[in-house]
Scaffold this active site. Sequence first.
Site, mmCIF file in Angstrom:
data_model
loop_
_atom_site.group_PDB
_atom_site.id
_atom_site.type_symbol
_atom_site.label_atom_id
_atom_site.label_comp_id
_atom_site.label_asym_id
_atom_site.label_seq_id
_atom_site.Cartn_x
_atom_site.Cartn_y
_atom_site.Cartn_z
ATOM 1 N N GLY A 205 -3.108 25.855 62.307
ATOM 2 C CA GLY A 205 -3.249 24.857 61.240
ATOM 3 C C GLY A 205 -2.517 23.581 61.612
ATOM 4 O O GLY A 205 -2.298 23.295 62.794
ATOM 5 N N SER A 206 -2.125 22.849 60.593
ATOM 6 C CA SER A 206 -1.542 21.523 60.834
ATOM 7 C C SER A 206 -0.069 21.623 61.241
ATOM 8 O O SER A 206 0.614 22.589 60.879
ATOM 9 C CB SER A 206 -1.663 20.705 59.553
ATOM 10 N N PRO A 207 0.434 20.621 61.952
ATOM 11 C CA PRO A 207 1.857 20.618 62.296
ATOM 12 C C PRO A 207 2.752 20.661 61.050
ATOM 13 O O PRO A 207 3.792 21.328 61.062
ATOM 14 C CB PRO A 207 2.030 19.297 63.054
ATOM 15 N N VAL A 209 2.265 22.137 58.101
ATOM 16 C CA VAL A 209 2.387 23.508 57.582
ATOM 17 C C VAL A 209 3.029 24.411 58.649
ATOM 18 O O VAL A 209 3.783 25.329 58.323
ATOM 19 C CB VAL A 209 1.020 24.048 57.102
ATOM 20 N N GLY A 210 2.780 24.113 59.907
ATOM 21 C CA GLY A 210 3.407 24.877 61.000
ATOM 22 C C GLY A 210 4.924 24.882 60.863
ATOM 23 O O GLY A 210 5.585 25.898 61.104
ATOM 24 N N GLU A 227 -0.429 27.438 66.581
ATOM 25 C CA GLU A 227 -1.534 26.678 67.178
ATOM 26 C C GLU A 227 -1.773 25.497 66.251
ATOM 27 O O GLU A 227 -2.372 25.651 65.186
ATOM 28 C CB GLU A 227 -2.788 27.554 67.282
ATOM 29 N N CYS A 261 -9.673 20.742 66.408
ATOM 30 C CA CYS A 261 -8.286 20.428 66.778
ATOM 31 C C CYS A 261 -8.209 19.743 68.132
ATOM 32 O O CYS A 261 -7.321 18.935 68.365
ATOM 33 C CB CYS A 261 -7.461 21.705 66.772
HETATM 34 N N1 LIG Z 1 -4.387 24.467 67.810
HETATM 35 C C1 LIG Z 1 -5.462 25.040 67.304
HETATM 36 O O1 LIG Z 1 -5.993 25.992 67.847
HETATM 37 C C2 LIG Z 1 -6.056 24.533 66.033
HETATM 38 C C3 LIG Z 1 -7.322 24.989 65.674
HETATM 39 C C4 LIG Z 1 -7.879 24.528 64.489
HETATM 40 C C5 LIG Z 1 -7.201 23.651 63.684
HETATM 41 N N2 LIG Z 1 -5.968 23.208 64.056
HETATM 42 C C6 LIG Z 1 -5.275 22.239 63.222
HETATM 43 O O2 LIG Z 1 -5.344 22.670 61.863
HETATM 44 C C7 LIG Z 1 -5.398 21.559 60.994
HETATM 45 C C8 LIG Z 1 -6.598 21.666 60.069
HETATM 46 O O3 LIG Z 1 -6.681 22.904 59.468
HETATM 47 P P1 LIG Z 1 -6.189 23.155 57.965
HETATM 48 O O4 LIG Z 1 -6.417 21.934 57.150
HETATM 49 O O5 LIG Z 1 -6.804 24.431 57.513
HETATM 50 O O6 LIG Z 1 -4.633 23.335 58.182
HETATM 51 P P2 LIG Z 1 -3.526 23.702 57.110
HETATM 52 O O7 LIG Z 1 -2.232 23.691 57.861
HETATM 53 O O8 LIG Z 1 -3.625 22.875 55.885
HETATM 54 O O9 LIG Z 1 -3.896 25.202 56.661
HETATM 55 C C9 LIG Z 1 -3.936 26.277 57.548
HETATM 56 C C10 LIG Z 1 -3.649 27.566 56.815
HETATM 57 O O10 LIG Z 1 -2.349 27.471 56.245
HETATM 58 C C11 LIG Z 1 -2.390 27.759 54.864
HETATM 59 N N3 LIG Z 1 -1.426 26.883 54.178
HETATM 60 C C12 LIG Z 1 -1.641 25.647 53.674
HETATM 61 N N4 LIG Z 1 -0.509 25.160 53.114
HETATM 62 C C13 LIG Z 1 0.421 26.109 53.286
HETATM 63 C C14 LIG Z 1 1.794 26.209 52.925
HETATM 64 N N5 LIG Z 1 2.414 25.228 52.259
HETATM 65 N N6 LIG Z 1 2.462 27.332 53.248
HETATM 66 C C15 LIG Z 1 1.842 28.327 53.918
HETATM 67 N N7 LIG Z 1 0.550 28.302 54.278
HETATM 68 C C16 LIG Z 1 -0.154 27.209 53.955
HETATM 69 C C17 LIG Z 1 -3.820 27.488 54.431
HETATM 70 O O11 LIG Z 1 -4.127 28.268 53.285
HETATM 71 C C18 LIG Z 1 -4.606 27.877 55.667
HETATM 72 O O12 LIG Z 1 -4.894 29.255 55.679
HETATM 73 C C19 LIG Z 1 -5.490 20.343 61.902
HETATM 74 O O13 LIG Z 1 -4.210 19.774 62.071
HETATM 75 C C20 LIG Z 1 -5.980 20.929 63.220
HETATM 76 O O14 LIG Z 1 -5.687 20.157 64.343
HETATM 77 C C21 LIG Z 1 -5.386 23.642 65.208
#
Ligand SMILES: NC(=O)c1ccc[n+]([C@@H]2O[C@H](COP(=O)([O-])OP(=O)(O)OC[C@H]3O[C@@H](n4cnc5c(N)ncnc54)[C@H](O)[C@@H]3O)[C@@H](O)[C@H]2O)c1
Length: 484
Positions: A205-207, A209-210, A227, A261
């Site tokens: 997911g996003s940096p 939330v990471g 990731e 991503c």
């Molecule tokens: N490196 C990779 O392989 C890869 C692949 C796909 C997407 N991404 C990245 O992911 C992002 C887009 O995806 P997104 O919008 O689903 O990301 P996101 O971080 O918003 O959400 C990812 C997951 O985290 C959960 N989440 C959201 N907020 C949270 C919180 N506060 N606490 C715990 N969990 C939470 C969501 O429910 C979802 O399941 C972009 O930054 C993209 O670059 C990376």
Amino acid sequence: MQIASLAEVGLPNVSTSDTIDSTFAALKRAQLARRGSFTLEARIAQLDQLRDSIKRYESNIIAACAADFRKPAPEVKLTELLPVLQEIRHTKKHLRKWMRPKRVAASIGVWGTRSYVRPEPKGVCLIIAPWNYPLNLALGPLVSALAAGNGAIIKPSEMTPHTSKVIANIVAETFPPDLVSVIEGDAAVAQKLLALPFDHIFFTGSPAVGKLVMEAAARNLSSVTLELGGKSPTIVGPDANIKKAARYIVWGKFANNGQTCIAPDHVFVHRSIAAPFNEALKQQIGRIYGKTPEARQSTPDYCRIVNARHFQRVSSLIEDAKSKGANVFEGGITDAEENFIAPTLIANMSSDMDISREELFGPILPVIEFDDIDSVINKINDNPKPLALYVFDQNKSFARNIIERTSSGAAGINLTVVHFLHPDLPFGGVNNSGIGASHGEYGFRAFSHEKALMEDKHSLIHLLFPPYTRWVRRLIDAAVRILG
Ligand SMILES: NC(=O)c1ccc[n+]([C@@H]2O[C@H](COP(=O)([O-])OP(=O)(O)OC[C@H]3O[C@@H](n4cnc5c(N)ncnc54)[C@H](O)[C@@H]3O)[C@@H](O)[C@H]2O)c1
């Protein structure tokens, strides 16, 4: 195939947020019980079952992705099904070798012992997936988790609810709930899960939330694979094959509607070829998505922005850029009814625009002209390390110079995105774009603990044990002299 409602995807047999604690406890118990018996054959059987279920559900997966964000069926096959099926095939082929304890030769200091590195399952793992490749990024990591002998809970994204349901059904039909369970829900559900002492957390997911995931993991000292994303730059050098560069960049950028991503976020193009390159980008967009705005909106080959919130976010990026002097020289057309944003090319980007800071994650491509490659390298190094960096140029030393002087999760020469498909390459970011790697053996290792195993055969180390007589002290001094 059109899906009118979630019910049509099938009845979910899935844990809800109320059952988080009991699901986790059941997985933990089962994992301990099966620890000694999780053989190669058992793991391969699970992978076979997963492959069969995915194939059985193929039409549901295609329909669900269409319902969630009008993802074209060929794109679903290429970017959701193929990577997971390939991961299964590759893992089955190599798993015996990956699982085998690796013998380590004795060093002089521990002469007379025999040592191994023995991969063991981490235990119960949590996989949190994003929405942009909803099936691929939920089930791909599951392949590695199972191969490494773990149990897992998957939390798919709430933003692609149809695909999330299909994942839940595939898992419920394929695995006992104390081996793999799906828990659906939003950030609050993810937070509840993150409070539990998982043995490993694999987050995509996003940096932003990471960082929260890593913070939560720290409380239990759970290991993490993160990731993440970021702004992946692309550089088109003076000796680039312009047509090829435009072809790869348009595909990498506009497939999945820019919601990838590792999509090229923005392009630096050498001023000497900027005009023909911009023309080539426009031609490629016309060739793939249609010559007119109407054709681009009606083509079945163009995905949509995932929801109204993201539509608003990406549209605002275009408006902000325009209001600050950017030149939208292709596209820029939006339709809120359909979450449609036309493939959009932007020139004259400046540092006060949001597009210069935010990960774009949508179908807009800023094109920035440069004269001096050092200034481009400095710009890249002034920003967080990207997930991918792409260089187009026929001159090998041009690319080598950039790749050596920058840091990124991956780098591609004369291509974009394709590195994701190589099962023997580590897929991951660096710092802001991620920690750890997935795919193939790298994925297996992410979900394994590498246990050091040493057995005494006829070592002499006991000669150094106390009491420290004159003889023992001499021996220790000699050991320090010889081995140190
Ligand atoms: N490196 C990779 O392989 C890869 C692949 C796909 C997407 N991404 C990245 O992911 C992002 C887009 O995806 P997104 O919008 O689903 O990301 P996101 O971080 O918003 O959400 C990812 C997951 O985290 C959960 N989440 C959201 N907020 C949270 C919180 N506060 N606490 C715990 N969990 C939470 C969501 O429910 C979802 O399941 C972009 O930054 C993209 O670059 C990376």
